[in-house]
Design a protein around this motif. Sequence first.
Motif, mmCIF file in Angstrom:
data_model
loop_
_atom_site.group_PDB
_atom_site.id
_atom_site.type_symbol
_atom_site.label_atom_id
_atom_site.label_comp_id
_atom_site.label_asym_id
_atom_site.label_seq_id
_atom_site.Cartn_x
_atom_site.Cartn_y
_atom_site.Cartn_z
ATOM 1 N N GLU A 674 0.825 -1.201 0.000
ATOM 2 C CA GLU A 674 0.000 0.000 0.000
ATOM 3 C C GLU A 674 0.863 1.257 0.000
ATOM 4 O O GLU A 674 0.514 2.268 -0.611
ATOM 5 C CB GLU A 674 -0.939 -0.002 1.209
ATOM 6 C CG GLU A 674 -1.891 1.189 1.236
ATOM 7 C CD GLU A 674 -2.747 1.222 2.485
ATOM 8 O OE1 GLU A 674 -2.403 1.961 3.419
ATOM 9 O OE2 GLU A 674 -3.754 0.495 2.513
ATOM 10 N N ASP A 675 2.035 1.186 0.660
ATOM 11 C CA ASP A 675 2.943 2.327 0.700
ATOM 12 C C ASP A 675 3.766 2.466 -0.564
ATOM 13 O O ASP A 675 4.600 3.377 -0.664
ATOM 14 C CB ASP A 675 3.882 2.209 1.908
ATOM 15 C CG ASP A 675 3.115 2.291 3.228
ATOM 16 O OD1 ASP A 675 2.004 2.847 3.226
ATOM 17 O OD2 ASP A 675 3.638 1.805 4.249
ATOM 18 N N GLY A 676 3.621 1.547 -1.538
ATOM 19 C CA GLY A 676 4.360 1.631 -2.777
ATOM 20 C C GLY A 676 5.710 0.954 -2.769
ATOM 21 O O GLY A 676 6.452 1.045 -3.746
ATOM 22 N N ARG A 677 6.059 0.226 -1.710
ATOM 23 C CA ARG A 677 7.360 -0.452 -1.606
ATOM 24 C C ARG A 677 7.174 -1.916 -1.996
ATOM 25 O O ARG A 677 7.195 -2.824 -1.174
ATOM 26 C CB ARG A 677 7.889 -0.300 -0.187
ATOM 27 C CG ARG A 677 8.111 1.153 0.218
ATOM 28 C CD ARG A 677 8.019 1.376 1.715
ATOM 29 N NE ARG A 677 9.055 0.655 2.444
ATOM 30 C CZ ARG A 677 9.151 0.649 3.775
ATOM 31 N NH1 ARG A 677 8.249 1.327 4.509
ATOM 32 N NH2 ARG A 677 10.119 -0.021 4.372
ATOM 33 N N TRP A 678 7.036 -2.161 -3.290
ATOM 34 C CA TRP A 678 6.650 -3.475 -3.777
ATOM 35 C C TRP A 678 7.777 -4.498 -3.654
ATOM 36 O O TRP A 678 7.513 -5.677 -3.423
ATOM 37 C CB TRP A 678 6.171 -3.368 -5.224
ATOM 38 C CG TRP A 678 4.785 -2.803 -5.324
ATOM 39 C CD1 TRP A 678 4.101 -2.149 -4.348
ATOM 40 C CD2 TRP A 678 3.930 -2.843 -6.462
ATOM 41 N NE1 TRP A 678 2.868 -1.765 -4.803
ATOM 42 C CE2 TRP A 678 2.728 -2.182 -6.100
ATOM 43 C CE3 TRP A 678 4.047 -3.353 -7.740
ATOM 44 C CZ2 TRP A 678 1.666 -2.034 -6.981
ATOM 45 C CZ3 TRP A 678 2.982 -3.212 -8.625
ATOM 46 C CH2 TRP A 678 1.798 -2.560 -8.249
ATOM 47 N N ASP A 679 9.017 -4.092 -3.846
ATOM 48 C CA ASP A 679 10.121 -5.055 -3.730
ATOM 49 C C ASP A 679 10.209 -5.606 -2.308
ATOM 50 O O ASP A 679 10.364 -6.820 -2.106
ATOM 51 C CB ASP A 679 11.439 -4.379 -4.121
ATOM 52 C CG ASP A 679 11.465 -4.003 -5.593
ATOM 53 O OD1 ASP A 679 10.748 -4.661 -6.374
ATOM 54 O OD2 ASP A 679 12.183 -3.052 -5.962
ATOM 55 N N GLU A 680 10.093 -4.721 -1.325
ATOM 56 C CA GLU A 680 10.103 -5.176 0.065
ATOM 57 C C GLU A 680 8.857 -6.018 0.370
ATOM 58 O O GLU A 680 8.920 -6.982 1.134
ATOM 59 C CB GLU A 680 10.165 -3.975 1.008
ATOM 60 C CG GLU A 680 11.402 -3.113 0.821
ATOM 61 C CD GLU A 680 11.357 -1.880 1.697
ATOM 62 O OE1 GLU A 680 11.120 -2.025 2.906
ATOM 63 O OE2 GLU A 680 11.541 -0.768 1.160
ATOM 64 N N ALA A 681 7.725 -5.657 -0.243
ATOM 65 C CA ALA A 681 6.498 -6.415 -0.014
ATOM 66 C C ALA A 681 6.621 -7.838 -0.554
ATOM 67 O O ALA A 681 6.146 -8.790 0.075
ATOM 68 C CB ALA A 681 5.318 -5.691 -0.675
ATOM 69 N N ASN A 682 7.277 -8.010 -1.702
ATOM 70 C CA ASN A 682 7.458 -9.356 -2.250
ATOM 71 C C ASN A 682 8.320 -10.220 -1.330
ATOM 72 O O ASN A 682 8.025 -11.394 -1.095
ATOM 73 C CB ASN A 682 8.106 -9.265 -3.634
ATOM 74 C CG ASN A 682 7.089 -9.016 -4.734
ATOM 75 O OD1 ASN A 682 6.022 -9.624 -4.747
ATOM 76 N ND2 ASN A 682 7.404 -8.120 -5.642
ATOM 77 N N SER A 683 9.395 -9.635 -0.793
ATOM 78 C CA SER A 683 10.252 -10.390 0.139
ATOM 79 C C SER A 683 9.490 -10.761 1.403
ATOM 80 O O SER A 683 9.579 -11.890 1.906
ATOM 81 C CB SER A 683 11.495 -9.555 0.486
ATOM 82 O OG SER A 683 12.226 -9.222 -0.674
ATOM 83 N N GLU A 684 8.708 -9.826 1.915
ATOM 84 C CA GLU A 684 7.938 -10.086 3.138
ATOM 85 C C GLU A 684 6.851 -11.117 2.884
ATOM 86 O O GLU A 684 6.549 -11.948 3.746
ATOM 87 C CB GLU A 684 7.322 -8.778 3.638
ATOM 88 C CG GLU A 684 6.746 -8.853 5.041
ATOM 89 C CD GLU A 684 7.802 -9.089 6.106
ATOM 90 O OE1 GLU A 684 7.443 -9.515 7.218
ATOM 91 O OE2 GLU A 684 8.996 -8.859 5.820
ATOM 92 N N LYS A 685 6.262 -11.103 1.703
ATOM 93 C CA LYS A 685 5.232 -12.078 1.349
ATOM 94 C C LYS A 685 5.825 -13.494 1.335
ATOM 95 O O LYS A 685 5.214 -14.443 1.853
ATOM 96 C CB LYS A 685 4.637 -11.726 -0.013
ATOM 97 C CG LYS A 685 3.497 -12.625 -0.465
ATOM 98 C CD LYS A 685 2.880 -12.077 -1.745
ATOM 99 C CE LYS A 685 1.703 -12.931 -2.184
ATOM 100 N NZ LYS A 685 2.123 -14.228 -2.718
ATOM 101 N N GLN A 686 7.001 -13.658 0.773
ATOM 102 C CA GLN A 686 7.644 -14.971 0.765
ATOM 103 C C GLN A 686 7.961 -15.443 2.182
ATOM 104 O O GLN A 686 7.792 -16.623 2.514
ATOM 105 C CB GLN A 686 8.918 -14.920 -0.072
ATOM 106 C CG GLN A 686 8.679 -14.679 -1.552
ATOM 107 C CD GLN A 686 9.960 -14.612 -2.348
ATOM 108 O OE1 GLN A 686 11.046 -14.844 -1.812
ATOM 109 N NE2 GLN A 686 9.850 -14.283 -3.630
ATOM 110 N N ARG A 687 8.386 -14.520 3.057
ATOM 111 C CA ARG A 687 8.689 -14.890 4.446
ATOM 112 C C ARG A 687 7.441 -15.373 5.166
ATOM 113 O O ARG A 687 7.455 -16.406 5.866
ATOM 114 C CB ARG A 687 9.295 -13.689 5.186
ATOM 115 C CG ARG A 687 9.676 -14.012 6.632
ATOM 116 C CD ARG A 687 10.043 -12.759 7.389
ATOM 117 N NE ARG A 687 8.903 -11.902 7.628
ATOM 118 C CZ ARG A 687 8.034 -12.074 8.611
ATOM 119 N NH1 ARG A 687 8.163 -13.094 9.461
ATOM 120 N NH2 ARG A 687 7.023 -11.231 8.780
ATOM 121 N N LEU A 688 6.318 -14.669 4.993
ATOM 122 C CA LEU A 688 5.081 -15.053 5.675
ATOM 123 C C LEU A 688 4.563 -16.393 5.173
ATOM 124 O O LEU A 688 4.094 -17.222 5.969
ATOM 125 C CB LEU A 688 4.024 -13.965 5.466
ATOM 126 C CG LEU A 688 4.277 -12.620 6.154
ATOM 127 C CD1 LEU A 688 3.215 -11.608 5.750
ATOM 128 C CD2 LEU A 688 4.302 -12.782 7.662
#
Length: 761
Positions: A674-688
């Motif tokens: 939502e904040d526009g930080r998609w690269d970090e969101a992809n890494s966090e999605k894989q971790r979860l």
Amino acid sequence: MSEPKTPTPPPAGDTYKGWVFKWTNYIKGYQRRWFVLSNGLLSYYRTQAEMGHTCRGTINLATATITVDDACNFVISNGGAQTYHLKASCEVERQRWITALELAKAKAARMQAESDDSGDDFSPSSPPAAPGQGGVSQNSEVQSALRTLGSKVEDLSTCNDLISKHGSALQRSLSELDSLRMTGEAGDKIRQVTERATLFRITSNAMINACRDFLALAQAHSKRWQKALQAERDQRVRLEETLEQLAKQHNHLERAFRGAAQANATADNTSAAGPGKGEASDDDDDDNEFFDAMEEAPEFITVPADPQFHKRSSSNISGFNSDMCPDDQSLNEEPLAMNQESPSQELVPLKKRRTCISDKPNYSLNLWSIMKNCIGKELSKIPMPVNFNEPISMLQRLSEDLEYHELLDKASKCQSSLEQMCYVAAFSVSSYSTTVYRTGKPFNPLLGETYELDRRRESGYRSLCEQVSHHPPAAAHHVISNRGWTLRQEITVASKFRGKYLSIMPLGTIHAIFEKGNNHYTWKKVTTTVHNIIVGKLWIDQSGEIDVVNHTTGDHCHLKFAPYSYFSRDVARKVTGVVMDKDGKAHYVLSGTWDEKMEFSRVMQSSRGENGTEGKQKTVYQTLKAREVWRRNPLPEGAETMYYFTDLALTLNEPEEGMAPTDSRRRPDQRLMEDGRWDEANSEKQRLEEKQRSVRREREREAASQRTSSQSEESAPHDSYQALWFERCEDQITGEQIHIYKGGYWEAKDCGSWEGCPDIF
């Protein structure tokens, strides 16, 4: 279909439409297509019905060249990438198209040059001041009038340039004609002069029409502003008089309040209770009477479809309207009732919800490289990057079904169960209106993830969702409203990717229970299809049938969502339905579209009509005038850069105090996206997702050890997970195994006790 009339071309910037023959290939030759010229862009469609969703091609005229082949043919090209070979029905129509195209090209080129030169300069088309400032509506009207007049002046300038250009060309042709000898070239030159003379005449007519429009606008707006100025002066005088009256009433109320306070103090000294309470109750009655809602007479429908019902409808009209919901009256009385129960709530302002989120970033992604290995698989088992998502979870999308909760509020006030069925059916359709432009995929919830939506003070309901299963993914939803209804559902989403399109099939039953009459309704969702997955513009369609059943009375409503078809003449996204009682007698007919509005009409008589398809007889319903029951809310400003979220969707992921640790608002990858930080969101999605898989493996090992110790293969299931706020049981209505809310969530929130919540983030 008859050929449309070909009016004089409009000024540049206005829309010009019509049928033109376009060269397709050597097999089919020229095919009839619907062309639309608007804002410097020429687009075409197969039919007029395609204008809302499927454009076949577009050329920007600012950089295009327009050449004429012969009497009826002309070519439009933008340098080789796109070339349209077109043919008009006659020479005059071709000249009109050429003139409209040249007008649009000249204006588009001029606007492009001005945008390159102006930079950040002020533009007269800037939006007006924000709401809340004085004179905003007048300011916007003035700006609109100025923009219209300025556009007409620009059109005059463009026409003047074109007249000069064509006049020079005509003069050159006439000069060449004079210098020619009587040879074979004379006929060609004379024809060229005739064509240019015709073009010059049409352009002159366009300029004359533009001048006439300019004069009419100037005269109309001059009178309008004079009237508006006089109205503002009169309104100012009335406001001054009203303000003076309010000041007098204020002083009178202050004196009355002081006198009443002194009287109460004296009465308290002489009597401990009694008169003081009586006076207070009288004041409350006066307040209630003063703030009570005004009763408006319902709209009477007295003109039926069949003349034989004129007399009958006028005699039975009171009985017919007694079944209708007193919508305005009942909804206006609710705030009064709430104030009587808890007067202190009126003093607490409602929470201001956010109206925007960060703009969607423009990330490039090779779609085919991801999708080519996913054909035939379930969508829930495909590791998708967040580039395909929208920053809300499936639990929040499920809560969006409450976008039009007021339909259930109105249904709870209905005296007739059959009319109540109309509102429930409209509610079942309204949930699809939020998906028109929403081609993004919501986040798959983690097992144990929850989402609460507490809107008691604004809308009177509380909603709770929990992900109760991961394979297959299933979410349980429970809503309770203090306006007399309860909604619950458990939805399992099955999806298949078929290459060109994606099918999403919601499985599960939705229940709506009303306290008044104890009516219990159930229905299921239809199939959602996302088209043009690989190539083209994504668009969504809903198709299938819904049966809304009232298990208390036996009433039912059969809704049909017509799938989109290139060959259908019906309105796109059409929905039709009939409300029948337990004996099969039709009482109401519903019609509309799932993306715009629904209407219902009272059935006065039904009869068998002519034979339809496959030898079936169509039923003809004679109905009274249709009444609108639901209409879609407009999207907020700038929705195209905010994932096309509605006003409600923009607030779903807004952080709130006291949320459970498992709430979707706390999900880190969703928040990063939502904040526009998609690269970090992809890494966090894989971790979860990896964390969820490891927890499941550990749970399966514990279940296996328990089975080994008890020496019983049936003592525990393969996955022993149990939901926290919902319990699994058999539905008494449908016989399905579902999860029903067992209570405790809102009590835990009030106490701030979340010890039993799992660590999923």
